[in-house]
Design an enzyme around this catalytic site. Structure first.
Site, short mmCIF file in Angstrom:
data_model
loop_
_atom_site.label_atom_id
_atom_site.label_comp_id
_atom_site.label_asym_id
_atom_site.label_seq_id
_atom_site.Cartn_x
_atom_site.Cartn_y
_atom_site.Cartn_z
N CYS A 121 9.87 -8.56 8.45
CA CYS A 121 8.50 -8.15 8.15
C CYS A 121 7.75 -7.81 9.43
CB CYS A 121 7.78 -9.25 7.36
SG CYS A 121 6.12 -8.78 6.82
N CYS A 122 7.85 -8.66 10.43
CA CYS A 122 7.21 -8.38 11.73
C CYS A 122 7.77 -7.08 12.32
CB CYS A 122 7.45 -9.53 12.71
SG CYS A 122 6.46 -11.00 12.39
N CYS A 206 -0.92 -13.04 10.59
CA CYS A 206 -1.06 -12.44 9.27
C CYS A 206 -1.33 -13.51 8.21
CB CYS A 206 0.20 -11.64 8.92
SG CYS A 206 0.40 -10.14 9.90
N CYS A 211 2.08 -17.11 6.59
CA CYS A 211 2.43 -16.66 7.95
C CYS A 211 1.49 -17.32 8.95
CB CYS A 211 2.33 -15.14 8.05
SG CYS A 211 3.65 -14.28 7.19
N CYS A 234 6.45 -13.00 17.38
CA CYS A 234 6.51 -11.85 16.46
C CYS A 234 7.45 -10.78 16.96
CB CYS A 234 5.12 -11.26 16.27
SG CYS A 234 4.43 -10.46 17.73
#
Length: 247
Positions: A121-122, A206, A211, A234
């Site tokens: 996702c990062c 986030c 998160c 991240c």
């Protein structure tokens, strides 16, 4: 002290000099060396006002790279706008290429195992826009607010190093500062903290799937980031070996 870009500077000689310099002097040196080819990054997190104040005090029109992942807290956008108006910031926003809601649905937002692979996702929502910013703006140097006490990965950071991923130098003026140093600077210049700090969020990223969560008494200040995973970075300041450019 000079820095000859074309001659590949001797960073082993330069870094000891920066170790003995005040952060403000390091920023002044960076501006003198790189001028309009210098940028500063900001996530508009808990103590973002420090580096923004320090950088704009020397170069008011410095370009500020801000990544909007699509998952930030409403308070982060509010904080950014407050700082933008207060310091007349020159913010360059880079956004994820994904539809945030669709991405979470496709990734499996209700699947707890997805949280263990949150690096992906990062990679696509944060690292890729950041790398895209550097490809488009082509800075020669980048000011960042990393500090050695923040994470184990940052303990061995140098004040200046070459970042091949971004094809530029990374400069960390407040690298040796403690949280107390940061607090004293913010008090001296009456700088605001992110509004979530007073609600128990000493490190802010986030929003979805925890998160970022608030931190309990006695916990490490960054324990609320990517809680219940082994992730601590991240990937922007520390290479997480994810080729986000191809995602």
């Amino acid at each position: 002290m000079t820095l000859a870009i074309d001659n590949k500077p001797d960073l082993d000689a330069i870094n000891p000099m920066l170790e003995a310099s005040e952060p403000g002097k390091i920023v002044e040196w960076a501006v003198a060396q790189f001028g309009n080819d210098l940028v500063v990054s900001s996530s508009f997190g808990e103590q973002a006002a420090v580096m923004l104040h320090m950088a704009t005090a020397v170069k008011p029109d410095i370009r500020i790279i801000f990544v909007d992942t699509g998952y930030l807290f409403p308070e982060t956008y509010e904080f950014m706008e407050n700082l933008r108006h207060r310091f007349n910031l020159n913010v360059w926003t880079y956004r994820t290429k994904n539809d945030p809601i669709a991405y979470l649905r496709q990734a499996g937002e209700d699947n707890p195992t997805w949280r263990k692979d949150i690096k992906a996702c990062c990679g696509v929502n944060k690292n890729e826009p950041f790398e895209r910013a550097f490809k488009q703006l082509k800075p020669k140097a980048w000011l960042r607010g990393t500090r050695r006490e923040q994470t184990p990965e940052r303990k061995n950071f140098k004040f200046i190093n070459w970042e091949s991923r971004y094809n530029c130098y990374a400069i960390s003026p407040i690298l040796n500062w403690t949280s107390r140093d940061v607090g004293m600077y913010m008090k001296k210049y009456d700088l605001p903290y992110h509004p979530l700090v007073e609600k128990g969020y000493p490190s802010i990223g986030c929003n979805p799937l925890s998160c970022t969560r608030n931190v309990l008494p006695g916990e490490d200040p960054r324990s609320g980031r990517w809680a219940e995973t082994d992730k601590t970075e991240c990937g922007i300041n520390v290479d997480n070996s994810l080729d986000s450019a191809n995602l």
